[in-house]
Design a protein around this motif. Sequence first.
Motif, PDB file in Angstrom:
ATOM      1  N   TYR A   1     -12.141 -36.256  22.349  1.00 13.75           N
ATOM      2  CA  TYR A   1     -10.997 -36.425  23.250  1.00 13.75           C
ATOM      3  C   TYR A   1      -9.689 -36.449  22.451  1.00 13.75           C
ATOM      4  O   TYR A   1      -8.709 -35.791  22.822  1.00 13.75           O
ATOM      5  N   MET A   2      -9.680 -37.189  21.353  1.00 10.10           N
ATOM      6  CA  MET A   2      -8.478 -37.281  20.519  1.00 10.10           C
ATOM      7  C   MET A   2      -8.132 -35.928  19.895  1.00 10.10           C
ATOM      8  O   MET A   2      -6.958 -35.527  19.823  1.00 10.10           O
ATOM      9  N   PHE A   3      -9.166 -35.215  19.469  1.00 12.64           N
ATOM     10  CA  PHE A   3      -8.961 -33.899  18.860  1.00 12.64           C
ATOM     11  C   PHE A   3      -8.368 -32.923  19.880  1.00 12.64           C
ATOM     12  O   PHE A   3      -7.436 -32.173  19.589  1.00 12.64           O
ATOM     13  N   GLY A   4      -8.904 -32.956  21.099  1.00 13.02           N
ATOM     14  CA  GLY A   4      -8.384 -32.087  22.147  1.00 13.02           C
ATOM     15  C   GLY A   4      -6.936 -32.399  22.489  1.00 13.02           C
ATOM     16  O   GLY A   4      -6.109 -31.492  22.678  1.00 13.02           O
ATOM     17  N   CYS A   5      -6.606 -33.695  22.573  1.00  9.51           N
ATOM     18  CA  CYS A   5      -5.223 -34.093  22.867  1.00  9.51           C
ATOM     19  C   CYS A   5      -4.271 -33.653  21.753  1.00  9.51           C
ATOM     20  O   CYS A   5      -3.120 -33.274  22.017  1.00  9.51           O
ATOM     21  N   ALA A   6      -4.733 -33.718  20.510  1.00  9.29           N
ATOM     22  CA  ALA A   6      -3.889 -33.299  19.385  1.00  9.29           C
ATOM     23  C   ALA A   6      -3.578 -31.806  19.460  1.00  9.29           C
ATOM     24  O   ALA A   6      -2.438 -31.375  19.247  1.00  9.29           O
ATOM     25  N   ILE A   7      -4.604 -30.998  19.774  1.00  6.41           N
ATOM     26  CA  ILE A   7      -4.381 -29.553  19.939  1.00  6.41           C
ATOM     27  C   ILE A   7      -3.386 -29.298  21.059  1.00  6.41           C
ATOM     28  O   ILE A   7      -2.481 -28.473  20.955  1.00  6.41           O
ATOM     29  N   TRP A   8      -3.560 -30.015  22.158  1.00  6.93           N
ATOM     30  CA  TRP A   8      -2.685 -29.882  23.313  1.00  6.93           C
ATOM     31  C   TRP A   8      -1.232 -30.178  22.931  1.00  6.93           C
ATOM     32  O   TRP A   8      -0.306 -29.444  23.275  1.00  6.93           O
ATOM     33  N   ALA A   9      -1.027 -31.296  22.194  1.00  7.68           N
ATOM     34  CA  ALA A   9       0.320 -31.704  21.810  1.00  7.68           C
ATOM     35  C   ALA A   9       0.984 -30.666  20.904  1.00  7.68           C
ATOM     36  O   ALA A   9       2.159 -30.318  21.093  1.00  7.68           O
ATOM     37  N   VAL A  10       0.235 -30.159  19.931  1.00 10.45           N
ATOM     38  CA  VAL A  10       0.789 -29.156  19.009  1.00 10.45           C
ATOM     39  C   VAL A  10       1.173 -27.887  19.772  1.00 10.45           C
ATOM     40  O   VAL A  10       2.244 -27.310  19.555  1.00 10.45           O
ATOM     41  N   ALA A  11       0.302 -27.455  20.691  1.00 13.06           N
ATOM     42  CA  ALA A  11       0.588 -26.244  21.461  1.00 13.06           C
ATOM     43  C   ALA A  11       1.839 -26.415  22.324  1.00 13.06           C
ATOM     44  O   ALA A  11       2.680 -25.509  22.419  1.00 13.06           O
ATOM     45  N   ASP A  12       1.994 -27.585  22.946  1.00  8.39           N
ATOM     46  CA  ASP A  12       3.178 -27.830  23.771  1.00  8.39           C
ATOM     47  C   ASP A  12       4.449 -27.864  22.926  1.00  8.39           C
ATOM     48  O   ASP A  12       5.504 -27.363  23.340  1.00  8.39           O
ATOM     49  N   LEU A  13       4.369 -28.465  21.752  1.00  6.93           N
ATOM     50  CA  LEU A  13       5.537 -28.512  20.865  1.00  6.93           C
ATOM     51  C   LEU A  13       5.942 -27.109  20.423  1.00  6.93           C
ATOM     52  O   LEU A  13       7.131 -26.792  20.329  1.00  6.93           O
TER      53      LEU A  13
END
Length: 234
Positions: A205-217
């Motif tokens: 879950y944490m790994f997925g959220c990190a990918i999500w955050a980087v992509a949005d940035l």
Amino acid sequence: MTVTNFLSPDFSLNGKVIWAFATYMAFGTIYSISSIPYGSMAPAMTKNANERAELSAFRQAGANLGLLITTVGFMPVVFLFGNPKIGYPAAAAIFATVGILLQIYSYKHIKERHVDLEPKKTSHTVKDSYKALAKNGPLFIVSLVNLFTISAYNVKLAVQVYYCQYVLHDVAIVSYMGFFSIGFAFFGIALAPFVQRKIGKKYTYMFGCAIWAVADLLAIGVLVFPERSTYSAY
């Protein structure tokens, strides 16, 4: 209620805003009534953690497939009617009808194999649920993460329509944008059960959220600094 959200009554601007809020809130309420038991079926189908993770992955894959088909196919159906006031509710009615039929077919073939025949008789109010949430720090944080990430996802999907219509001046591009923005979710869905078995649910879950955050940035960087982006021409 899905179709109602796409109707545009001949009201004043304030009346239309009130109509939009009221119909969407009613839709959201009904959606929650259906979604909560729908999301709770996996534990009743199997107690195996890996099987439940796979069920969740298939569920999400199916949801994204439906969203992808709807996003890509919605505007072409609207254009078939010529008049948007007729096209939008007509397209919504077509997709909603197909969705309901698929849901009925699914429910008829689902077997709840693990049902408590004598459940504990407990009474909880909504207030009790919020108190329990406030006392459980990790659950509260996860709830906030879900609130913000899902809200951001829905806002991005909604903004695409206006971006295509008023910035790119071609609302038909919504179908192509939806294909890529939703289509890439399938990669994550396919990998989720494998990663979960390797590193556990929490770190997945944490790994997925990190990918999500980087992509949005990265996406924000492209919009804020287009002159520094290789996508500035687009």
